[in-house]
Scaffold this active site. Structure first.
Site, PDB file in Angstrom:
ATOM      1  N   LYS A 172      -3.835 -23.626 -30.196  1.00  0.00           N
ATOM      2  CA  LYS A 172      -3.745 -24.216 -28.854  1.00  0.00           C
ATOM      3  C   LYS A 172      -4.205 -23.216 -27.818  1.00  0.00           C
ATOM      4  CE  LYS A 172       0.135 -21.759 -27.514  1.00  0.00           C
ATOM      5  NZ  LYS A 172       0.230 -20.769 -26.466  1.00  0.00           N
ATOM      6  N   PRO A 196      -5.468 -16.150 -35.670  1.00  0.00           N
ATOM      7  CA  PRO A 196      -4.785 -14.856 -35.623  1.00  0.00           C
ATOM      8  C   PRO A 196      -3.288 -15.030 -35.367  1.00  0.00           C
ATOM      9  CG  PRO A 196      -6.682 -14.859 -34.147  1.00  0.00           C
ATOM     10  CD  PRO A 196      -6.574 -16.237 -34.709  1.00  0.00           C
ATOM     11  N   ALA A 219       0.526 -14.145 -34.106  1.00  0.00           N
ATOM     12  CA  ALA A 219       1.191 -13.547 -32.937  1.00  0.00           C
ATOM     13  C   ALA A 219       0.185 -13.220 -31.841  1.00  0.00           C
ATOM     14  CB  ALA A 219       1.977 -12.304 -33.354  1.00  0.00           C
ATOM     15  N   ALA A 220      -0.614 -14.210 -31.522  1.00  0.00           N
ATOM     16  CA  ALA A 220      -1.733 -13.988 -30.612  1.00  0.00           C
ATOM     17  C   ALA A 220      -1.671 -14.850 -29.359  1.00  0.00           C
ATOM     18  CB  ALA A 220      -3.048 -14.278 -31.353  1.00  0.00           C
ATOM     19  N   LEU A 262      -1.776 -18.108 -29.652  1.00  0.00           N
ATOM     20  CA  LEU A 262      -2.555 -19.299 -30.014  1.00  0.00           C
ATOM     21  C   LEU A 262      -1.712 -20.343 -30.748  1.00  0.00           C
ATOM     22  CD1 LEU A 262      -5.846 -17.481 -31.125  1.00  0.00           C
ATOM     23  CD2 LEU A 262      -5.575 -18.963 -29.120  1.00  0.00           C
ATOM     24  N   GLY A 263      -0.455 -20.053 -30.941  1.00  0.00           N
ATOM     25  CA  GLY A 263       0.470 -21.057 -31.494  1.00  0.00           C
ATOM     26  C   GLY A 263       0.288 -21.376 -32.968  1.00  0.00           C
ATOM     27  N   GLY A 264      -0.336 -20.480 -33.712  1.00  0.00           N
ATOM     28  CA  GLY A 264      -0.644 -20.776 -35.116  1.00  0.00           C
ATOM     29  C   GLY A 264       0.575 -21.106 -35.966  1.00  0.00           C
ATOM     30  N   SER A 279       3.531 -22.271 -35.029  1.00  0.00           N
ATOM     31  CA  SER A 279       4.088 -23.574 -34.635  1.00  0.00           C
ATOM     32  C   SER A 279       3.203 -24.707 -35.151  1.00  0.00           C
ATOM     33  CB  SER A 279       4.181 -23.682 -33.114  1.00  0.00           C
ATOM     34  OG  SER A 279       5.134 -22.787 -32.613  1.00  0.00           O
ATOM     35  N   ASP A 321       6.615 -24.500 -29.532  1.00  0.00           N
ATOM     36  CA  ASP A 321       5.326 -25.201 -29.431  1.00  0.00           C
ATOM     37  C   ASP A 321       5.167 -26.312 -30.468  1.00  0.00           C
ATOM     38  OD1 ASP A 321       4.504 -23.632 -27.311  1.00  0.00           O
ATOM     39  OD2 ASP A 321       3.512 -22.150 -28.586  1.00  0.00           O
TER      40      ASP A 321
HETATM   41  P1  ATP Z   1       4.634 -17.615 -30.207  1.00  0.00           P
HETATM   42  O1  ATP Z   1       4.295 -17.453 -28.755  1.00  0.00           O
HETATM   43  O2  ATP Z   1       5.397 -18.865 -30.520  1.00  0.00           O
HETATM   44  O3  ATP Z   1       5.251 -16.376 -30.802  1.00  0.00           O
HETATM   45  P2  ATP Z   1       2.028 -17.072 -31.216  1.00  0.00           P
HETATM   46  O4  ATP Z   1       0.873 -17.968 -31.256  1.00  0.00           O
HETATM   47  O5  ATP Z   1       1.938 -15.930 -30.247  1.00  0.00           O
HETATM   48  O6  ATP Z   1       3.292 -17.944 -30.944  1.00  0.00           O
HETATM   49  P3  ATP Z   1       2.297 -17.135 -34.068  1.00  0.00           P
HETATM   50  O7  ATP Z   1       0.983 -16.877 -34.705  1.00  0.00           O
HETATM   51  O8  ATP Z   1       2.792 -18.504 -34.049  1.00  0.00           O
HETATM   52  O9  ATP Z   1       2.299 -16.479 -32.620  1.00  0.00           O
HETATM   53  O10 ATP Z   1       3.365 -16.147 -34.774  1.00  0.00           O
HETATM   54  C1  ATP Z   1       4.626 -15.905 -34.208  1.00  0.00           C
HETATM   55  C2  ATP Z   1       5.491 -15.223 -35.264  1.00  0.00           C
HETATM   56  O11 ATP Z   1       5.804 -16.154 -36.296  1.00  0.00           O
HETATM   57  C3  ATP Z   1       4.854 -14.022 -35.934  1.00  0.00           C
HETATM   58  O12 ATP Z   1       5.717 -12.937 -35.789  1.00  0.00           O
HETATM   59  C4  ATP Z   1       4.728 -14.399 -37.396  1.00  0.00           C
HETATM   60  O13 ATP Z   1       5.039 -13.349 -38.268  1.00  0.00           O
HETATM   61  C5  ATP Z   1       5.716 -15.539 -37.582  1.00  0.00           C
HETATM   62  N1  ATP Z   1       5.225 -16.582 -38.531  1.00  0.00           N
HETATM   63  C6  ATP Z   1       5.950 -17.205 -39.461  1.00  0.00           C
HETATM   64  N2  ATP Z   1       5.215 -18.121 -40.128  1.00  0.00           N
HETATM   65  C7  ATP Z   1       3.997 -18.078 -39.605  1.00  0.00           C
HETATM   66  C8  ATP Z   1       2.792 -18.780 -39.864  1.00  0.00           C
HETATM   67  N3  ATP Z   1       2.716 -19.714 -40.826  1.00  0.00           N
HETATM   68  N4  ATP Z   1       1.721 -18.483 -39.120  1.00  0.00           N
HETATM   69  C9  ATP Z   1       1.817 -17.538 -38.140  1.00  0.00           C
HETATM   70  N5  ATP Z   1       2.910 -16.847 -37.855  1.00  0.00           N
HETATM   71  C10 ATP Z   1       4.001 -17.098 -38.576  1.00  0.00           C
END
Ligand code: ATP
Length: 368
Positions: free
Chosen positions: A23, A133, A135-136, A138-140, A142, A175
């Site tokens: 996202k 990526p 923890a970026a 990008l909501g991967g 979620s 998310d």
């Molecule tokens: P948020 O702002 O919700 O933390 P984000 O996009 O910055 O989201 P994500 O890639 O969703 O970050 O990862 C957030 C955390 O969730 C990381 O610390 C990661 O280790 C953990 N995590 C658990 N399962 C997953 C997964 N399938 N994909 C990505 N991260 C995951």
């Protein structure tokens, strides 16, 4: 989704595949802090073509292979646990992986209506292809959770009432409700209120994604915001509300490109992200100079995004970024090269797809 659980799961071996898009926060206004410590947001979020893929198969007892790509993982009680294999970008297949947590939570949610209860829906063998990526911003994670909930329900031929699905989504992550809604949306509360907006009309702008290899904790960014690292005006909320009105009226996708400057400035978490990761300021400034375009930030960062009218223009920009890395005009922050990918905002005519990434990425850890 409504109605009770279906009569029987898909037979073992039937594979259900779901793409899990990334996202982008086109706007992200923080409108206040709640009593529970979370912040209320007003954010226009759109899904990107850049996506992970989640596949699940009903695994009957004895059908599990022992091998997993990054360590066998088993959660749940005997006799046959759910399993997960991860390929693509590095991410541990540990029990706290959102794919496994989503399967377990979905099983809990459908258990009451499962035929023959208290028998449980059968274990699932899951595969995650990681392209977004970690923890970026990008909501991967979620998105993987939302895709897994949908895939598990299909694999089990089960369904949940709308409210149950909403609660399940919100329990998995802020998310997740957005991703389950499946399109452009106004997201409020801490993410639990999702109003679908009409999808952008016409060819969507291309998006260049640049994620520095720098851990930025979402929790730390919100804490910095709470301590006062925030904009002094309500300009982002005003811009966010305007964008919502325009999208409700049917905004042509090309109009987004014309608003690039306002959208790039439309993130209340930017000052807090820069306080948490000061080197991000130099990086973002250098990226803006290199590309000559407004640079936005998705969520709490560190991902930077830049809009382009065409994919060709975005690919050209990606090459500039690589040149900048090689020549040193883009400062090396974090422990390696940035993740660079060209994508598009997902519109009705487009489908989620694996990233057209320009290099490998790394996993960075970040707390919430
Ligand atoms: P948020 O702002 O919700 O933390 P984000 O996009 O910055 O989201 P994500 O890639 O969703 O970050 O990862 C957030 C955390 O969730 C990381 O610390 C990661 O280790 C953990 N995590 C658990 N399962 C997953 C997964 N399938 N994909 C990505 N991260 C995951």
């Amino acid at each position: 989704m409504s109605g009770p659980a279906g009569p029987a799961p898909n037979p073992g071996g039937v594979r259900v595949l779901r793409f899990a898009p990334a996202k982008l926060n086109l706007t992200l206004a923080v409108v206040g802090r709640r009593e529970d410590g979370f912040h209320d947001l007003h954010s226009v979020m759109v899904p990107l073509a850049l996506s992970d893929a989640v596949a699940v198969t009903v695994a009957h007892a004895g059908t599990h292979g022992p091998a997993v790509v990054r360590g066998p993982v088993a959660v749940g009680g005997p006799p046959a646990p759910d399993t997960l294999r991860v390929s693509g970008l590095p991410l541990a297949a540990t029990p706290d992986n959102l794919v496994l947590r989503a399967i377990a939570a979905t099983r809990d949610a459908v258990r009451a209506t499962w035929p023959g209860a208290p028998a449980d829906p059968p274990p699932l063998a899951a595969r995650l292809t990681k392209r977004i990526p970690v923890a970026a911003g990008l909501g991967g994670g979620s998105s993987d959770a939302a895709a897994t909930v949908a895939a598990a329900l299909e694999a089990w031929a089960a369904a949940l009432p709308e409210e149950g699905l909403r609660d399940l989504a919100a329990s998995l992550g802020s998310d997740v409700p957005f991703f389950l809604a499946g399109g452009a949306a106004l997201v409020t509360g801490r993410g639990e209120f999702v109003e679908r907006l009409p999808d952008l009309q016409g060819e969507a702008p291309a998006v260049l994604i640049v994620t520095p290899n720098l851990p930025v904790s979402t929790a730390a960014v919100f804490a910095a915001y709470a301590r006062g690292a925030r904009p002094t005006s309500a300009a982002v909320l005003v811009a966010s509300e305007r964008l919502v009105s325009e999208m409700r009226a049917g905004l042509p996708a090309r109009a987004l490109f014309a608003r690039a400057e306002e959208l790039a400035a439309g993130n209340d978490l930017l000052p807090a992200a820069l306080e948490v990761a000061p080197s991000l300021a130099t990086f973002r400034a250098a990226l803006g100079l290199l590309l000559g375009r407004p640079v936005g930030q998705s969520g709490s960062g560190p991902t930077a995004w830049v809009l382009y009218p065409t994919l060709a223009a975005a690919h050209k920009a990606a090459r500039f970024v690589h040149l900048g890395v090689v020549e040193g005009t883009l400062p090396p922050i974090g422990g390696g090269e940035p993740f660079v990918a060209v994508s598009t905002i997902l519109t009705p005519g487009l489908h989620a797809m694996p990233a057209d990434a320009h290099n490998g990425g790394r996993t960075r850890s970040k707390g919430r």
